[in-house]
Design a protein around this motif. Structure first.
Motif, mmCIF file in Angstrom:
data_model
loop_
_atom_site.group_PDB
_atom_site.id
_atom_site.type_symbol
_atom_site.label_atom_id
_atom_site.label_comp_id
_atom_site.label_asym_id
_atom_site.label_seq_id
_atom_site.Cartn_x
_atom_site.Cartn_y
_atom_site.Cartn_z
ATOM 1 N N ILE A 18 0.617 -1.411 0.178
ATOM 2 C CA ILE A 18 -0.666 0.112 0.088
ATOM 3 C C ILE A 18 0.669 1.595 -0.405
ATOM 4 C CG2 ILE A 18 -2.197 -1.378 1.191
ATOM 5 C CD1 ILE A 18 -1.105 0.299 3.821
ATOM 6 N N GLY A 19 0.405 2.408 -0.190
ATOM 7 C CA GLY A 19 1.322 3.392 -0.666
ATOM 8 C C GLY A 19 1.728 4.186 -1.722
ATOM 9 N N GLY A 20 2.481 5.205 -1.882
ATOM 10 C CA GLY A 20 2.674 5.615 -2.909
ATOM 11 C C GLY A 20 2.486 5.794 -4.151
ATOM 12 N N SER A 21 0.766 6.200 -3.816
ATOM 13 C CA SER A 21 -0.294 7.194 -4.453
ATOM 14 C C SER A 21 0.797 7.705 -5.501
ATOM 15 C CB SER A 21 -1.347 6.982 -4.164
ATOM 16 O OG SER A 21 -1.887 5.605 -3.433
ATOM 17 N N ARG A 22 0.904 8.745 -4.767
ATOM 18 C CA ARG A 22 1.620 9.889 -5.768
ATOM 19 C C ARG A 22 2.788 9.572 -6.761
ATOM 20 N NH1 ARG A 22 1.197 14.564 -2.055
ATOM 21 N NH2 ARG A 22 -0.342 14.153 0.068
ATOM 22 N N GLU A 23 3.196 9.291 -6.867
ATOM 23 C CA GLU A 23 4.152 8.673 -7.109
ATOM 24 C C GLU A 23 3.986 7.809 -9.087
ATOM 25 O OE1 GLU A 23 8.270 5.462 -8.178
ATOM 26 O OE2 GLU A 23 7.730 6.203 -6.008
ATOM 27 N N LEU A 24 3.069 7.036 -7.648
ATOM 28 C CA LEU A 24 2.204 5.885 -9.231
ATOM 29 C C LEU A 24 1.042 6.889 -9.845
ATOM 30 C CD1 LEU A 24 0.993 2.724 -7.292
ATOM 31 C CD2 LEU A 24 2.654 3.136 -8.896
ATOM 32 N N MET A 25 0.896 7.923 -9.322
ATOM 33 C CA MET A 25 -0.409 8.473 -9.834
ATOM 34 C C MET A 25 0.566 9.686 -11.231
ATOM 35 S SD MET A 25 -3.499 7.663 -10.120
ATOM 36 C CE MET A 25 -4.277 9.516 -10.403
ATOM 37 N N GLU A 26 1.568 9.967 -10.355
ATOM 38 C CA GLU A 26 2.422 10.757 -11.826
ATOM 39 C C GLU A 26 2.688 10.061 -12.925
ATOM 40 O OE1 GLU A 26 4.744 13.471 -12.720
ATOM 41 O OE2 GLU A 26 2.637 13.456 -12.541
ATOM 42 N N GLU A 27 3.094 8.898 -12.897
ATOM 43 C CA GLU A 27 3.630 7.796 -13.777
ATOM 44 C C GLU A 27 2.671 7.226 -14.730
ATOM 45 O OE1 GLU A 27 6.827 6.314 -14.532
ATOM 46 O OE2 GLU A 27 7.647 7.586 -13.074
ATOM 47 N N VAL A 28 1.592 7.377 -14.381
ATOM 48 C CA VAL A 28 -0.258 7.301 -14.621
ATOM 49 C C VAL A 28 0.015 8.528 -15.559
ATOM 50 C CG1 VAL A 28 -2.575 7.599 -14.559
ATOM 51 C CG2 VAL A 28 -0.916 6.011 -13.850
ATOM 52 N N ARG A 29 0.102 9.616 -14.743
ATOM 53 C CA ARG A 29 -0.585 10.842 -15.533
ATOM 54 C C ARG A 29 1.260 10.960 -16.769
ATOM 55 N NH1 ARG A 29 1.468 15.160 -16.071
ATOM 56 N NH2 ARG A 29 3.706 15.689 -15.453
ATOM 57 N N ILE A 30 1.872 10.840 -16.943
ATOM 58 C CA ILE A 30 3.175 10.881 -18.073
ATOM 59 C C ILE A 30 2.818 9.771 -18.898
ATOM 60 C CG2 ILE A 30 4.233 12.646 -16.519
ATOM 61 C CD1 ILE A 30 6.366 10.004 -16.377
ATOM 62 N N GLY A 31 2.656 8.587 -18.764
ATOM 63 C CA GLY A 31 1.724 7.561 -19.961
ATOM 64 C C GLY A 31 2.913 6.677 -19.656
ATOM 65 N N GLN A 32 3.223 6.136 -18.087
ATOM 66 C CA GLN A 32 4.279 5.413 -18.375
ATOM 67 C C GLN A 32 3.778 4.225 -16.549
ATOM 68 O OE1 GLN A 32 7.789 5.489 -19.232
ATOM 69 N NE2 GLN A 32 6.817 7.445 -20.540
ATOM 70 N N PHE A 33 2.821 4.622 -16.864
ATOM 71 C CA PHE A 33 2.443 3.510 -16.376
ATOM 72 C C PHE A 33 1.201 3.232 -16.399
ATOM 73 C CE2 PHE A 33 0.326 1.663 -11.826
ATOM 74 C CZ PHE A 33 0.635 0.738 -12.143
ATOM 75 N N SER A 34 0.096 1.982 -16.496
ATOM 76 C CA SER A 34 -1.250 1.979 -16.616
ATOM 77 C C SER A 34 -2.080 1.744 -15.278
ATOM 78 C CB SER A 34 -1.062 0.365 -17.882
ATOM 79 O OG SER A 34 -3.086 0.291 -17.567
ATOM 80 N N PRO A 35 -1.983 2.346 -15.062
ATOM 81 C CA PRO A 35 -3.824 2.742 -13.791
ATOM 82 C C PRO A 35 -4.622 0.579 -13.932
ATOM 83 C CG PRO A 35 -4.758 3.850 -15.537
ATOM 84 C CD PRO A 35 -3.274 3.895 -16.020
ATOM 85 N N ASN A 36 -4.542 0.008 -14.893
ATOM 86 C CA ASN A 36 -5.084 -0.934 -14.835
ATOM 87 C C ASN A 36 -3.870 -2.200 -13.919
ATOM 88 O OD1 ASN A 36 -6.927 0.004 -16.229
ATOM 89 N ND2 ASN A 36 -6.248 -0.822 -18.231
ATOM 90 N N GLU A 37 -2.523 -1.701 -13.221
ATOM 91 C CA GLU A 37 -1.817 -2.284 -12.932
ATOM 92 C C GLU A 37 -2.265 -2.171 -11.598
ATOM 93 O OE1 GLU A 37 1.911 -2.811 -14.746
ATOM 94 O OE2 GLU A 37 1.007 -2.650 -16.489
ATOM 95 N N ALA A 38 -2.839 -1.405 -10.690
ATOM 96 C CA ALA A 38 -3.315 -1.109 -9.243
ATOM 97 C C ALA A 38 -4.396 -0.699 -8.935
ATOM 98 C CB ALA A 38 -1.994 0.134 -9.259
ATOM 99 N N LEU A 39 -4.991 -0.814 -8.287
ATOM 100 C CA LEU A 39 -6.195 -0.615 -7.113
ATOM 101 C C LEU A 39 -5.865 0.191 -6.163
ATOM 102 C CD1 LEU A 39 -9.114 -0.991 -6.851
ATOM 103 C CD2 LEU A 39 -8.413 -2.652 -5.311
#
Length: 97
Positions: A18-39
């Motif tokens: 759990i946690g690290g949402s800010r980093e993951l959301m930033e990665e989603v925003r810049i297209g480096q991470f799919s939001p389908n890979e985290a809840l």
């Protein structure tokens, strides 16, 4: 999520963090991470001291062991061959129900 290398993430089970949402959301925003890979969930539940234990004793909650595929199923985790498309059926079935 299953990404322990994410800054501010904490391990809560085998392969589950759990946690690290800010980093993951930033990665989603810049297209480096799919939001389908985290809840992604917003909010939290809080209990006063001993409240959760009392609720468990009263049968309000059930305790079950859960593998990472149960916890992360809606975040794109691979399902076990015996799993159905119904998470709660599978959880209860794993508890003998």
């Amino acid at each position: 999520h299953g990404f322990g290398q994410v800054q501010d993430s904490k391990r809560v089970g085998s392969g589950v963090f759990i946690g690290g949402s800010r980093e993951l959301m930033e990665e989603v925003r810049i297209g480096q991470f799919s939001p389908n890979e985290a809840l992604f969930a917003y909010g939290r539940a809080a209990w006063v001291p001993q409240q959760l234990g009392r609720e468990i004793s009263k049968g309000v909650w059930y305790i079950a062991s859960a593998c990472d595929s149960f916890v992360l199923r809606n975040a794109g985790a691979e399902q076990c061959p015996q799993d159905t498309d119904d998470l709660w059926f599978d959880v209860l079935n794993s508890m003998g129900g």
